[in-house]
Design a protein around this motif. Structure first.
Motif: not given
Length: 343
Positions: A224-227, A276-284, A286-291
């Motif tokens: 939830e914090q990541i989202r 795992a955090v990178i994966h969750e962040l990327a999912t949330a 959706q390409g809006a900004l780079p990681i």
């Protein structure tokens, strides 16, 4: 060569070894010997945050806090260098000892506490460098600035480094400054990003130069914090996110005597959680900004996992301590090979 030198370096306490290594690197650079010792990776351009990186492997913040060794570090073949964390005023950091190796786990625990010479000293070092590549400057708050006034320190840092940085990293995720991670809370982060984005826009108009902002987050966040963070990054049009900082957990190192030392754990034990955090962040996002992916990269395979999880670039630090400069080239090659397979 590094594998031969490492046992000697590891015979010193970690902070002493850190300074010896950087001083030796600086001397080697000044003598013009690095080109004979270091094979640079092939150019593999990546355009991220509006900047063109010659390769996707960078140096994470923390190794060169004051920007004393930019030229020598760049000569190792990094695609970009991030210096800091720097604070408005110089500070000593936490009492020594504050840096601990866990060689059995290829990990490091640190509780450095933003020890640095202050932002003005860093800027003078940047002015003296010959480096013209991508330079990130990582900013934080002084330990004695109340958390409710943290934005003041970040704004000072942003104003001072703006014209000297290719991008500015906002460090709100170090576990070694009291209460700092509170700034990752939804309300606190919303307020901080509002002020930083407004200041960025003013500075862009003033200097006719847009310098991207990247937020550095912790690995110890729940879904939830990541989202929530992903939502705020998009709302405030932040240019990038760096995932992740060090962890307070001790998963995988509980059996080691030094696991009880306080501070942030980095290196191999952090790798899976960071990914795992990178994966969750990327999912949330959706390409809006780079990681920018960082945390426990000790091989080309680790680098590839970060890219596959959603990172556009990676950074290394602890892996450099355990593997040496060869890790840079290995990661560049592995990422290039991945990209060729996916074409």
């Amino acid at each position: 060569m590094y594998s031969l030198i490492r046992p000697l370096l590891f015979s010193f306490n970690p902070e002493t070894a850190h300074h010896i290594t950087l001083d030796a690197l600086q001397l080697t650079y000044r003598l013009g010997l690095l080109p004979q010792l270091i094979k640079h990776p092939a150019v593999n351009p990546h355009k991220v945050m509006g900047l063109t990186f010659p390769n996707p492997v960078g140096l994470a913040a923390g190794l060169d806090k004051n920007g004393d060794h930019i030229d020598a570090l760049a000569a190792l073949g990094f695609g970009f260098i991030e210096i800091g964390t720097v604070t408005p005023r110089a500070q000593e950091g936490n009492p020594k000892p504050r840096l601990f190796r866990l060689p059995e786990a290829q990990g490091i625990i640190n509780r450095m506490g933003f020890n640095n010479h202050g932002v003005d000293a860093l800027i003078e070092n940047v002015k003296r460098t010959n480096y013209r590549g991508i330079l990130g400057i990582n900013i934080g708050k002084n330990f004695d600035t109340p958390i409710e006034h943290a934005a003041t320190d970040y704004l000072i840092g942003l104003r001072r480094v703006y014209t000297h940085a290719s991008y500015v990293a906002i460090n709100i995720s170090s576990p070694n400054t009291k209460n700092l991670r509170q700034l990752q809370g939804s309300d606190e982060l919303d307020a901080l990003l509002t002020q930083l984005k407004a200041e960025q826009e003013k500075l862009a108009d003033l200097y006719g130069k847009y310098v991207p902002l990247a937020l550095k987050i912790a690995p110890d966040l729940d879904s939830e914090q990541i989202r929530q963070i992903a939502t705020l990054l998009q709302r405030h049009r932040i240019d990038g996110v760096i995932a992740t900082n060090t962890t307070l957990t001790r998963t995988g190192v509980e059996h080691l005597a030094q696991h009880t030392e306080t501070g942030g754990l980095s290196g191999a034990p952090l790798c899976d959680r960071s990914t795992a955090v990178i994966h969750e962040l990327a999912t949330a996002l959706q390409g809006a900004l780079p990681i920018i992916g960082v945390g426990g990269i000790l091989s080309g395979e680790d680098a590839v996992e970060k890219i596959q999880a959603g990172a556009a670039l990676i950074q290394i630090y602890s892996g450099l301590i355990y593997r040496g400069p060869e890790l840079i080239n290995e990661c560049v090659k592995a990422i290039r090979h991945l990209q060729r397979r996916e074409k």
